[in-house]
Scaffold this motif. Structure first.
Motif, PDB file in Angstrom:
ATOM      1  N   CYS A 100       0.842  -1.199   0.000  1.00 26.59           N
ATOM      2  CA  CYS A 100       0.000   0.000   0.000  1.00 26.59           C
ATOM      3  C   CYS A 100       0.876   1.248   0.000  1.00 26.59           C
ATOM      4  N   SER A 101       0.722   2.103  -1.015  1.00 27.49           N
ATOM      5  CA  SER A 101       1.567   3.299  -1.131  1.00 27.49           C
ATOM      6  C   SER A 101       1.024   4.478  -0.331  1.00 27.49           C
ATOM      7  N   SER A 102      -0.230   4.410   0.104  1.00 19.73           N
ATOM      8  CA  SER A 102      -0.778   5.485   0.947  1.00 19.73           C
ATOM      9  C   SER A 102      -1.038   4.931   2.347  1.00 19.73           C
ATOM     10  N   ARG A 103      -2.281   4.507   2.625  1.00 22.99           N
ATOM     11  CA  ARG A 103      -2.547   3.879   3.917  1.00 22.99           C
ATOM     12  C   ARG A 103      -3.811   3.032   3.850  1.00 22.99           C
ATOM     13  N   VAL A 104      -3.845   2.025   4.685  1.00 20.60           N
ATOM     14  CA  VAL A 104      -5.058   1.239   4.879  1.00 20.60           C
ATOM     15  C   VAL A 104      -6.025   2.098   5.700  1.00 20.60           C
ATOM     16  N   GLU A 105      -7.294   2.124   5.311  1.00 20.10           N
ATOM     17  CA  GLU A 105      -8.286   2.913   6.046  1.00 20.10           C
ATOM     18  C   GLU A 105      -9.476   2.049   6.431  1.00 20.10           C
ATOM     19  N   ILE A 106      -9.737   1.966   7.719  1.00 20.90           N
ATOM     20  CA  ILE A 106     -10.951   1.296   8.197  1.00 20.90           C
ATOM     21  C   ILE A 106     -12.138   2.215   7.939  1.00 20.90           C
ATOM     22  N   ASP A 107     -13.176   1.668   7.338  1.00 20.17           N
ATOM     23  CA  ASP A 107     -14.418   2.410   7.103  1.00 20.17           C
ATOM     24  C   ASP A 107     -15.564   1.419   7.290  1.00 20.17           C
ATOM     25  N   LEU A 108     -16.288   1.561   8.376  1.00 21.45           N
ATOM     26  CA  LEU A 108     -17.337   0.595   8.707  1.00 21.45           C
ATOM     27  C   LEU A 108     -18.627   0.844   7.946  1.00 21.45           C
ATOM     28  N   GLY A 109     -18.714   1.975   7.243  1.00 21.64           N
ATOM     29  CA  GLY A 109     -19.823   2.229   6.331  1.00 21.64           C
ATOM     30  C   GLY A 109     -21.184   2.022   6.953  1.00 21.64           C
ATOM     31  N   ALA A 110     -22.075   1.424   6.163  1.00 21.34           N
ATOM     32  CA  ALA A 110     -23.458   1.220   6.606  1.00 21.34           C
ATOM     33  C   ALA A 110     -23.534   0.283   7.804  1.00 21.34           C
ATOM     34  N   TYR A 111     -22.554  -0.598   7.949  1.00 21.39           N
ATOM     35  CA  TYR A 111     -22.591  -1.557   9.060  1.00 21.39           C
ATOM     36  C   TYR A 111     -22.698  -0.845  10.396  1.00 21.39           C
ATOM     37  N   SER A 112     -21.979   0.254  10.544  1.00 17.93           N
ATOM     38  CA  SER A 112     -22.006   0.965  11.829  1.00 17.93           C
ATOM     39  C   SER A 112     -23.373   1.572  12.106  1.00 17.93           C
ATOM     40  N   LYS A 113     -24.112   1.949  11.048  1.00 19.01           N
ATOM     41  CA  LYS A 113     -25.455   2.504  11.271  1.00 19.01           C
ATOM     42  C   LYS A 113     -26.361   1.465  11.920  1.00 19.01           C
ATOM     43  N   GLY A 114     -26.404   0.286  11.336  1.00 12.25           N
ATOM     44  CA  GLY A 114     -27.237  -0.771  11.896  1.00 12.25           C
ATOM     45  C   GLY A 114     -26.781  -1.204  13.266  1.00 12.25           C
ATOM     46  N   TYR A 115     -25.467  -1.214  13.464  1.00 11.09           N
ATOM     47  CA  TYR A 115     -24.889  -1.615  14.740  1.00 11.09           C
ATOM     48  C   TYR A 115     -25.319  -0.648  15.851  1.00 11.09           C
ATOM     49  N   VAL A 116     -25.253   0.650  15.551  1.00 11.29           N
ATOM     50  CA  VAL A 116     -25.653   1.667  16.534  1.00 11.29           C
ATOM     51  C   VAL A 116     -27.156   1.585  16.811  1.00 11.29           C
ATOM     52  N   LEU A 117     -27.947   1.333  15.773  1.00  7.84           N
ATOM     53  CA  LEU A 117     -29.389   1.183  15.993  1.00  7.84           C
ATOM     54  C   LEU A 117     -29.678  -0.012  16.891  1.00  7.84           C
ATOM     55  N   ALA A 161     -35.505  -8.871   9.117  1.00  7.40           N
ATOM     56  CA  ALA A 161     -35.397  -9.970  10.080  1.00  7.40           C
ATOM     57  C   ALA A 161     -35.936  -9.483  11.423  1.00  7.40           C
ATOM     58  N   ASP A 162     -36.028 -10.389  12.377  1.00  5.14           N
ATOM     59  CA  ASP A 162     -36.557 -10.016  13.692  1.00  5.14           C
ATOM     60  C   ASP A 162     -35.572  -9.198  14.507  1.00  5.14           C
ATOM     61  N   SER A 163     -34.277  -9.247  14.155  1.00 12.89           N
ATOM     62  CA  SER A 163     -33.260  -8.536  14.935  1.00 12.89           C
ATOM     63  C   SER A 163     -31.986  -8.427  14.118  1.00 12.89           C
ATOM     64  N   ASN A 164     -30.948  -7.812  14.733  1.00 13.42           N
ATOM     65  CA  ASN A 164     -29.589  -7.733  14.181  1.00 13.42           C
ATOM     66  C   ASN A 164     -29.502  -6.836  12.946  1.00 13.42           C
ATOM     67  N   GLY A 165     -29.796  -5.552  13.176  1.00 15.04           N
ATOM     68  CA  GLY A 165     -29.724  -4.584  12.092  1.00 15.04           C
ATOM     69  C   GLY A 165     -28.329  -4.425  11.528  1.00 15.04           C
ATOM     70  N   GLY A 166     -27.306  -4.523  12.386  1.00 18.19           N
ATOM     71  CA  GLY A 166     -25.939  -4.404  11.905  1.00 18.19           C
ATOM     72  C   GLY A 166     -25.593  -5.485  10.904  1.00 18.19           C
ATOM     73  N   LEU A 167     -25.954  -6.710  11.226  1.00 16.41           N
ATOM     74  CA  LEU A 167     -25.698  -7.822  10.315  1.00 16.41           C
ATOM     75  C   LEU A 167     -26.419  -7.603   8.990  1.00 16.41           C
ATOM     76  N   LEU A 168     -27.683  -7.166   9.024  1.00 14.13           N
ATOM     77  CA  LEU A 168     -28.436  -6.944   7.798  1.00 14.13           C
ATOM     78  C   LEU A 168     -27.775  -5.888   6.929  1.00 14.13           C
ATOM     79  N   ASP A 169     -27.235  -4.830   7.553  1.00  9.26           N
ATOM     80  CA  ASP A 169     -26.542  -3.796   6.781  1.00  9.26           C
ATOM     81  C   ASP A 169     -25.305  -4.362   6.088  1.00  9.26           C
ATOM     82  N   ALA A 170     -24.526  -5.152   6.814  1.00 17.60           N
ATOM     83  CA  ALA A 170     -23.340  -5.764   6.211  1.00 17.60           C
ATOM     84  C   ALA A 170     -23.731  -6.736   5.110  1.00 17.60           C
ATOM     85  N   LEU A 171     -24.820  -7.465   5.319  1.00 21.75           N
ATOM     86  CA  LEU A 171     -25.251  -8.475   4.360  1.00 21.75           C
ATOM     87  C   LEU A 171     -25.808  -7.839   3.086  1.00 21.75           C
ATOM     88  N   SER A 172     -26.600  -6.785   3.227  1.00 23.66           N
ATOM     89  CA  SER A 172     -27.137  -6.135   2.026  1.00 23.66           C
ATOM     90  C   SER A 172     -26.009  -5.534   1.190  1.00 23.66           C
TER      91      SER A 172
END
Length: 288
Positions: A113-130, A230-241
């Motif tokens: 990597c000539s610049s840097r690795v960047e963590i970006d949790l994207g939509a997953y973090s939205k569902g996780y926080v919900l 699904a009945d629960s786990n919004g974070g997982l659904l965000d990652a899955l979609s």
């Protein structure tokens, strides 16, 4: 905590970890440890189609999405260079070093990597926080709908509620003020992904959108919209979609069944596609 773009006074967040790439471990709250462990697990379960290190390649595309929705593709060399900074799913645990005892995270230097690795949790973090907000609100025994940008939603209807119901509309990708279908979603987690907000059409008439294939750095056009319920786990659904958007159509049901078994969920899907005439169809049914 999960913001990868902004600093906050006296808070170490995902951006702090990214800013210390190749330098030193960062002391973080337990919630960051928890979400990163979960993100790495889901990346492995989806064979890398969900990837929490898409920050570098997302940065290449994000400023190209404009109100006119017309633009040119980035330089292929720029895409290739950014993709060199995206970790494969079997590299995640090696380069994102989580120390639960000391509550630190170190983002190690990646030689290619000539610049840097960047963590970006994207939509997953939205569902996780919900999910977290949902858990904290249950004690009040009052019905509620939680919505993050209308793409991540959780609803709750207590047993003592009388005539309380929640409904959502599935957006028409060709006309976002219209809806294709209305659904009652009492006591459900819902995640929607689509190509109709952050996108542009390039000179060849190809639609480019913000949901990028973690193996190519470009967006796929198999689907126009995906909603999972699904009945629960919004974070997982965000990652899955997000994952499904880059899959071949024939592999979607296999992944959903795998995640249903792993997380003990029944996942309902609504897949929106273009037919051969450019009309929309739902779940491979007749065109609308």
């Amino acid at each position: 905590l999960f913001d990868s773009h902004h600093d906050y006074e006296n808070i170490n967040n995902i951006k702090t970890i990214n800013d210390n790439y190749g330098k030193e471990a960062v002391k973080v709250d337990k919630e960051i440890i928890e979400i990163l462990k979960s993100a790495i697990k889901i990346s492995n379960e989806t064979d890398g189609y969900f990837n929490p290190t898409m920050g570098s390649i997302s940065d290449v595309w994000k400023d190209l999405f404009n109100e006119a929705h017309i633009n040119s593709d980035p330089d292929p060399l720029e895409v290739e260079t950014a993709m060199a900074c995206v970790l494969s799913n079997n590299e995640l645990s090696e380069y994102i070093v989580i120390d639960e005892t000391n509550s630190t995270v170190e983002l190690k230097k990646l030689d290619r990597c000539s610049s840097r690795v960047e963590i970006d949790l994207g939509a997953y973090s939205k569902g996780y926080v919900l999910d977290k907000a949902y858990e904290s609100l249950l004690k009040f025994e009052s019905g509620f709908m939680l919505s993050a940008g209308s793409s991540s939603i959780i609803t709750y209807v207590p047993d003592n509620a009388i005539d309380l119901h929640f409904s959502i509309g599935i957006t028409n990708p060709n006309n976002t003020s219209d809806m294709l279908e209305a659904l009652q979603v009492d006591n459900k987690a819902i995640s929607s992904s689509g190509d109709y907000q952050q996108y542009f059409i390039n000179e060849e008439g190809v639609r480019r959108h913000h949901i990028l294939n973690p193996f190519t750095g470009y967006s796929e056009n198999t689907f126009r919209g995906i909603t999972l319920i699904a009945d629960s786990n919004g974070g997982l659904l965000d990652a899955l979609s997000t994952s499904i958007y880059s899959l071949k159509e024939e592999n979607v049901e296999t992944l959903i069944q795998k995640m249903e078994a792993e997380y003990k969920l029944n996942i309902e899907k609504i897949l929106i596609q273009d037919d051969e005439n450019g009309n929309l169809k739902l779940n491979n049914d007749e065109s609308i």
